[in-house]
Design an enzyme around this catalytic site. Structure first.
Site, mmCIF file in Angstrom:
data_model
loop_
_atom_site.group_PDB
_atom_site.id
_atom_site.type_symbol
_atom_site.label_atom_id
_atom_site.label_comp_id
_atom_site.label_asym_id
_atom_site.label_seq_id
_atom_site.Cartn_x
_atom_site.Cartn_y
_atom_site.Cartn_z
ATOM 1 N N HIS A 17 0.847 -1.197 0.000
ATOM 2 C CA HIS A 17 0.000 0.000 0.000
ATOM 3 C C HIS A 17 0.880 1.243 0.000
ATOM 4 O O HIS A 17 2.116 1.148 0.034
ATOM 5 C CB HIS A 17 -0.996 -0.017 1.165
ATOM 6 C CG HIS A 17 -0.384 -0.131 2.532
ATOM 7 N ND1 HIS A 17 0.498 0.796 3.029
ATOM 8 C CD2 HIS A 17 -0.535 -1.056 3.504
ATOM 9 C CE1 HIS A 17 0.860 0.456 4.256
ATOM 10 N NE2 HIS A 17 0.250 -0.685 4.571
ATOM 11 N N HIS A 20 3.829 1.541 2.496
ATOM 12 C CA HIS A 20 5.075 0.854 2.123
ATOM 13 C C HIS A 20 5.771 1.624 0.998
ATOM 14 O O HIS A 20 6.985 1.759 0.975
ATOM 15 C CB HIS A 20 4.806 -0.557 1.608
ATOM 16 C CG HIS A 20 3.962 -1.400 2.517
ATOM 17 N ND1 HIS A 20 2.790 -1.981 2.118
ATOM 18 C CD2 HIS A 20 4.133 -1.769 3.804
ATOM 19 C CE1 HIS A 20 2.272 -2.674 3.124
ATOM 20 N NE2 HIS A 20 3.058 -2.556 4.152
ATOM 21 N N CYS A 125 -0.150 -9.292 22.160
ATOM 22 C CA CYS A 125 -0.993 -8.923 21.010
ATOM 23 C C CYS A 125 -0.427 -9.633 19.786
ATOM 24 O O CYS A 125 0.706 -9.393 19.387
ATOM 25 C CB CYS A 125 -1.021 -7.415 20.788
ATOM 26 S SG CYS A 125 -1.872 -6.986 19.249
ATOM 27 N N CYS A 128 0.511 -7.236 16.874
ATOM 28 C CA CYS A 128 1.783 -6.507 17.052
ATOM 29 C C CYS A 128 2.959 -7.464 17.127
ATOM 30 O O CYS A 128 4.095 -7.052 17.012
ATOM 31 C CB CYS A 128 1.843 -5.727 18.361
ATOM 32 S SG CYS A 128 0.675 -4.423 18.557
ATOM 33 N N CYS A 142 -7.763 -2.938 25.372
ATOM 34 C CA CYS A 142 -7.373 -3.533 24.094
ATOM 35 C C CYS A 142 -6.071 -2.906 23.607
ATOM 36 O O CYS A 142 -5.681 -1.838 24.077
ATOM 37 C CB CYS A 142 -8.436 -3.264 23.033
ATOM 38 S SG CYS A 142 -9.936 -4.194 23.302
ATOM 39 N N HIS A 146 -4.621 -2.214 17.389
ATOM 40 C CA HIS A 146 -5.407 -3.239 16.706
ATOM 41 C C HIS A 146 -6.794 -3.455 17.294
ATOM 42 O O HIS A 146 -7.555 -4.270 16.785
ATOM 43 C CB HIS A 146 -4.618 -4.555 16.663
ATOM 44 C CG HIS A 146 -3.332 -4.414 15.902
ATOM 45 N ND1 HIS A 146 -2.102 -4.288 16.522
ATOM 46 C CD2 HIS A 146 -3.098 -4.314 14.581
ATOM 47 C CE1 HIS A 146 -1.172 -4.146 15.594
ATOM 48 N NE2 HIS A 146 -1.746 -4.150 14.414
ATOM 49 N N LYS A 298 -7.022 7.279 9.989
ATOM 50 C CA LYS A 298 -5.999 6.252 9.924
ATOM 51 C C LYS A 298 -6.270 5.367 8.702
ATOM 52 O O LYS A 298 -7.432 5.088 8.407
ATOM 53 C CB LYS A 298 -6.108 5.421 11.206
ATOM 54 C CG LYS A 298 -4.885 4.614 11.493
ATOM 55 C CD LYS A 298 -5.067 3.789 12.725
ATOM 56 C CE LYS A 298 -4.213 2.563 12.505
ATOM 57 N NZ LYS A 298 -3.693 1.959 13.661
ATOM 58 N N LYS A 301 -7.928 -1.245 6.530
ATOM 59 C CA LYS A 301 -8.741 -2.093 5.661
ATOM 60 C C LYS A 301 -10.212 -1.981 6.040
ATOM 61 O O LYS A 301 -11.089 -1.993 5.186
ATOM 62 C CB LYS A 301 -8.300 -3.552 5.810
ATOM 63 C CG LYS A 301 -7.058 -3.876 5.017
ATOM 64 C CD LYS A 301 -6.841 -5.387 4.998
ATOM 65 C CE LYS A 301 -5.366 -5.675 5.244
ATOM 66 N NZ LYS A 301 -5.031 -7.034 5.598
#
Ligand code: MSP
Length: 512
Positions: A17, A20, A125, A128, A142, A146, A298, A301
């Site tokens: 994406h 990157h 996690c 992560c 949480c 994520h 942010k 997806k």
């Protein structure tokens, strides 16, 4: 002189994406710039393929982890070739050469007495791939990145004595000018890292007990190497560290690790500590770029706002996509990207400014001189001070390349374009033509010169477009071979004899 530059290796649980692409385009521009300066450049990128996340992603697709990695890793290579990224090495953490280097390095860490076994219980996690501290969680308990509850995880793992290196790291990171020191940039990020380092370092777990998709520890094959430790080693495995390759001797230490700010800690603390333990030289500089949001959100997806390199290219073309990725905001800072902002910038900088300057210049050479390149004897050009002004502006970019200030380099290039456009406005060549003013030839020659100089600086960002402009204004040599170091005058340009003709005017950037 050698120049070794790296991007992070990208996790294959995601397809390529714009995030990157951002790091990779920047690295490619720097690699090309250094190649122009005749440095022996090695530009490394690659894919990070082990770990629980990737195993899960493969399972979801009904593929074996290796099949899955092969296909996503190929998508990264395709994305980079579609963006004209000219890397010199592409490392995969599933390459046997890499796995051998990981085993060798882990053996060294162990032999240095820096590895021990300990039972550990914590909140893990999976996304992560790391243990979180209570203070890391959000109000719903949480993972803040994520939005998933971490799982309680207890196992006996091997640990690396990171704490042992606290003082040494503080010393080496505090002063980039010190021999053997590491420069962390931008300065604000260095201070963040130093602040965190001063709070103390805890030893880190470097293995996982149950994970099958990873590299077994050389001294206990019931455990696999923690993905981050595995991944960081790519920077030397790719140079043939284990094979005793000449590449390692030639290129290590890295001159620049380009990373996102999210992974700076791993690169500036954990990686150097591992190298110190093994007695390997440290990288010279690490630059952490900022994060961008898409339309102030942010990129995710779930929101569905992820932009792929293919979408960018479809809208703007390859070179404009490369330009735009780096133009919108300073590389070290956070910023926002939107289709509107990208399009606006495309129209202003590329269609109206650079594109228009080229097409109007060639059109005028065509109309007034039947495309024959005007000639002006050196020392006899009343517009030479304008050309010099463009040279002065472009020279200021030299330091900006070193500082990774890409958006400012592009601003300087636009300033040089403005100088040329002003020259057109103030001299009004169409009037000069009517009045048969002999200076008309000199104006057009000056415009071609400024265009030529701009093109040299544009090349690292827009390689194919720059080469097109270079040819359009009659330059013969290959642009990639021009060395801009020590730019003082126009001597890097060679115009054809007056008899030769330029091609017809072309539209490089159609307005969107
Ligand atoms: N595999 C690790 C890196 C190991 S290096 C030894 C990793 N991979 S990643 O695929 O998650 O790549 C992340 C890279 O893309 C990071 O450098 C990150 O900063 C960058 N970006 C991901 N999303 C981004 C934005 N929204 N904005 C800017 N860069 C972003 O981490």
């Amino acid at each position: 002189m050698k120049y070794y530059i790296t991007t992070p290796i990208y996790y294959v649980n995601d397809v390529p994406h714009i995030g990157h692409a951002y790091t990779t385009i920047a690295a490619d521009a720097l690699a090309r710039w250094n190649k122009m300066h005749k440095k022996d450049v090695f530009f490394l990128t690659g894919t990070d393929e082990h770990g629980a996340k990737i195993m899960q992603a493969a399972q979801k697709k009904g593929q074996s982890p290796k099949e899955f990695c092969d296909s996503v890793s190929a998508q990264f290579r395709d994305a980079w070739s579609s963006l004209d990224i000219e890397y010199d090495g592409f490392i995969r953490t599933t390459d046997p050469l890499h796995e051998a280097a990981v085993r060798q390095l882990l053996t060294k860490l162990n032999e240095a007495g820096d590895i021990y076994k300990k039972k550990y219980e914590g909140m893990y996690c999976v996304q992560c791939e790391k243990f979180l501290m209570p203070g890391d969680l959000n109000e719903d308990l949480c993972c803040p990145d994520h939005k998933q509850k971490p799982v309680t995880h207890s196992e006996e793992n091997y640990f690396f004595r990171l704490s042992k290196y606290q003082d040494k790291l503080l010393e080496l990171l505090s002063d980039p000018a010190k021999a053997g020191g590491i420069g962390i940039y931008p300065d604000g990020r260095r201070n963040e890292i130093l602040g965190k380092l001063k709070l103390g370092l805890e030893d880190i777990s470097i293995s996982r007990a149950k994970l099958e998709w990873g590299i077994p520890l050389p001294f206990d094959n019931t455990q696999t190497v923690y993905v981050w430790v595995d991944a960081l080693i790519n920077y030397i495995s790719a140079l043939g560290y284990t094979a005793g390759d000449k590449k390692f001797k030639t290129y290590w230490p890295a001159d620049l690790h380009l990373v996102g700010k999210d992974i700076l800690w791993f690169h500036s603390v954990i990686w150097p500590a591992m190298l110190l333990s093994c007695g390997i030289e440290l990288p010279r500089r690490i630059f952490a770029h900022g994060f961008f949001t898409i339309d102030k959100q942010k990129m995710s997806k779930t929101i569905g706002n992820v932009i792929s390199p293919a979408q960018l290219i479809e809208r703007f073309g390859v070179d404009a996509s490369r330009y735009l990725a780096l133009a919108l905001f300073p590389f070290g800072a956070d910023g926002d990207i939107s289709w509107d902002a990208l399009t606006e910038r495309y129209n202003i900088d590329l269609a109206n400014n650079i594109g228009n300057l080229l097409s109007r210049t060639i059109t005028m050479v065509g109309k007034y001189f039947t495309f024959e390149v005007p000639r002006v004897e050196a020392g006899k050009n009343p517009y030479a001070p304008k050309v010099q002004a463009a040279i002065d502006v472009l020279r200021e970019t030299n330091e900006l390349f070193t500082a990774c200030e890409f958006s400012r380099i592009l601003e300087k290039i636009q300033e040089a374009v403005d100088i040329a456009n002003e020259l057109v406005e103030t001299t009004a060549p169409w009037k000069m033509a009517k009045e048969k003013n002999p200076d008309l030839e000199k104006v057009l020659f000056s415009l071609l010169q400024i265009l030529g100089l701009i093109t040299v600086y544009l090349y690292p960002f827009m390689p194919k477009t720059a080469q097109k402009i270079w040819q359009a204004i009659g330059q013969k040599d290959k642009l990639a071979g021009v060395d801009p170091s020590g730019l003082k005058d126009v001597s890097m340009l060679t115009f054809p004899s007056a008899k030769e003709k330029l091609g017809p005017s072309q539209i490089l950037f159609p307005r969107i």
